[in-house]
Design an enzyme around this catalytic site. Sequence first.
Site, PDB file in Angstrom:
ATOM      1  CG  HIS A  83       6.119  -3.800  15.084  1.00  0.00           C
ATOM      2  ND1 HIS A  83       7.199  -4.529  14.635  1.00  0.00           N
ATOM      3  CD2 HIS A  83       5.889  -2.861  14.133  1.00  0.00           C
ATOM      4  CE1 HIS A  83       7.593  -4.044  13.460  1.00  0.00           C
ATOM      5  NE2 HIS A  83       6.811  -3.030  13.130  1.00  0.00           N
ATOM      6  CG  HIS A 140       7.044   2.048  12.344  1.00  0.00           C
ATOM      7  ND1 HIS A 140       8.335   1.881  11.897  1.00  0.00           N
ATOM      8  CD2 HIS A 140       6.457   0.829  12.268  1.00  0.00           C
ATOM      9  CE1 HIS A 140       8.517   0.612  11.537  1.00  0.00           C
ATOM     10  NE2 HIS A 140       7.384  -0.049  11.755  1.00  0.00           N
ATOM     11  CD  GLN A 169      11.252   1.868   6.241  1.00  0.00           C
ATOM     12  OE1 GLN A 169      10.446   2.195   7.083  1.00  0.00           O
ATOM     13  NE2 GLN A 169      11.117   0.755   5.525  1.00  0.00           N
ATOM     14  CG  HIS A 208      10.268  -4.191  10.190  1.00  0.00           C
ATOM     15  ND1 HIS A 208      10.755  -3.538  11.280  1.00  0.00           N
ATOM     16  CD2 HIS A 208       9.081  -3.608   9.885  1.00  0.00           C
ATOM     17  CE1 HIS A 208       9.900  -2.588  11.622  1.00  0.00           C
ATOM     18  NE2 HIS A 208       8.874  -2.613  10.792  1.00  0.00           N
ATOM     19  CD  GLU A 225       5.867  -5.199   6.626  1.00  0.00           C
ATOM     20  OE1 GLU A 225       6.957  -4.681   6.934  1.00  0.00           O
ATOM     21  OE2 GLU A 225       4.771  -4.615   6.729  1.00  0.00           O
ATOM     22  CG  ASP A 249       3.445  -1.915  11.635  1.00  0.00           C
ATOM     23  OD1 ASP A 249       4.497  -1.314  11.883  1.00  0.00           O
ATOM     24  OD2 ASP A 249       3.279  -2.576  10.594  1.00  0.00           O
ATOM     25  CD1 TRP A 265       4.030   1.518   4.672  1.00  0.00           C
ATOM     26  CD2 TRP A 265       4.602   2.971   6.272  1.00  0.00           C
ATOM     27  NE1 TRP A 265       5.341   1.861   4.487  1.00  0.00           N
ATOM     28  CE2 TRP A 265       5.726   2.743   5.449  1.00  0.00           C
ATOM     29  CE3 TRP A 265       4.733   3.861   7.355  1.00  0.00           C
ATOM     30  CZ2 TRP A 265       6.956   3.371   5.662  1.00  0.00           C
ATOM     31  CZ3 TRP A 265       5.946   4.471   7.571  1.00  0.00           C
ATOM     32  CH2 TRP A 265       7.048   4.235   6.731  1.00  0.00           C
TER      33      TRP A 265
HETATM   34 FE   FE2 Z   1       6.763  -2.059  11.220  1.00  0.00          FE
END
Ligand code: FE2
Length: 428
Positions: free
Chosen positions: A60, A62, A155, A213, A216, A312, A318
Amino acid sequence: MDAVMDVVLRNATLPDGRGGIDLAIAAGRIAAVGPALPLRGAREIDAGGDLVSPPFVDAHFHMDATLSYGLPRVNASGTLLEGIALWGELKPQLSQQALVERALQYCDWAVARGLLAIRSHVDICDDRLLAVEALLDVKRQVAPYLDLQLVAFPQDGLLRSPTAFNNLKRAIALGVDVVGGIPHFERTMADGAESVRLLCEFAAGKDLRVDMHCDESDDPLSRHIETLAYESNRLGLHGRVAGSHLTSMHSMDNYYVSKLLPLIREAGVAAIANPLINITLQGRHDSYPKRRGMTRVPELMAAGVTVAFGHDCVMDPWYSLGSGDMLEVAHMGLHVAQMTGQDAMRACYAAVTEHPARILGLQGYGLEVGCHADLVLLDAASPVEAIRLRAARRLVMRRGAVVSEAPRAAARLALPGRPERVDFRLGR
Ligand code: FE2
């Protein structure tokens, strides 16, 4: 000495604990495995009793956002929602060239860390599909040394964003591999459930894998994983679906979870926790006690669910840290899940190697005869020591070729009456 191999790696310890093992490599594959192989290698490598492992796999990530930290500003609150808003500010400023350059730099880091397969979500909510085209280009460029699997990720919400479903279909048509989703970000729980149904039906029709996802949040009533398991079961997608994050499970009622775990197992849905990010982003609305927010990893494993730890984020809206080190991910996962027993620590190692390889459906992964000669020689004697030390990757091999080398971690001491060299390993 009857045959000459391309490479013979001598005196390795394998993740299952077998020591004194030689691995012979020919034509990019593992040709023989065993103690004291009577074979000669054009290149002979002495593992010196250290751990030889299949490569790390990140289930996982991005890659469209990675290494963008500070663009156009840093995430002041540090929350998931400000991160999503910040990504929305950055998107119009992205250029394909910058996306490709950042992703390639991250792939360099990954290879040096022995991370040779990554499943990356790619945001498809930008109608230009700039990031999709950039990461498809990166996928082609890195293919000789890294398996990059892409997930079409809406997203801004499949139903919440008016062009998302059409864009997702366009991305799949361009060559993106996996169907993504974000049901907890839709406007209502009902819309979230509807998005899961639509996406699973689309994936089943195209014979694609699914990785959403899912839940979350810290909301104990966010139960889209139940719908994901239901749809996977209904559509016969067993073994092809993953629920990413599943952080709401941390906060769910225990009785409900006792019903949910067998349903996830029955549906063959895998779970992907992201310990560095979950421990950072969840519990942000709590005062004290403050929830950890990571999903119930040991309980999922005990129920027979395949569980992986993902990275991630690395240096993006993030998360401001990270360097592609899956041992750092396993280290955090072990702590947050309190998986401190010997078997539990080994399971944490499997969660960044064989488990994600299964989730990605990688062919020829492993150290058995016939597998691709993809491996990592670590400055450690066992998987547990590798996690403890976030051990140096002495050597990384892809298809039988050495693609990265690094020195052992050690320090030179200047203490009267003490050894000159210290290397953090007991008995050395
Ligand atoms: Fe993610």
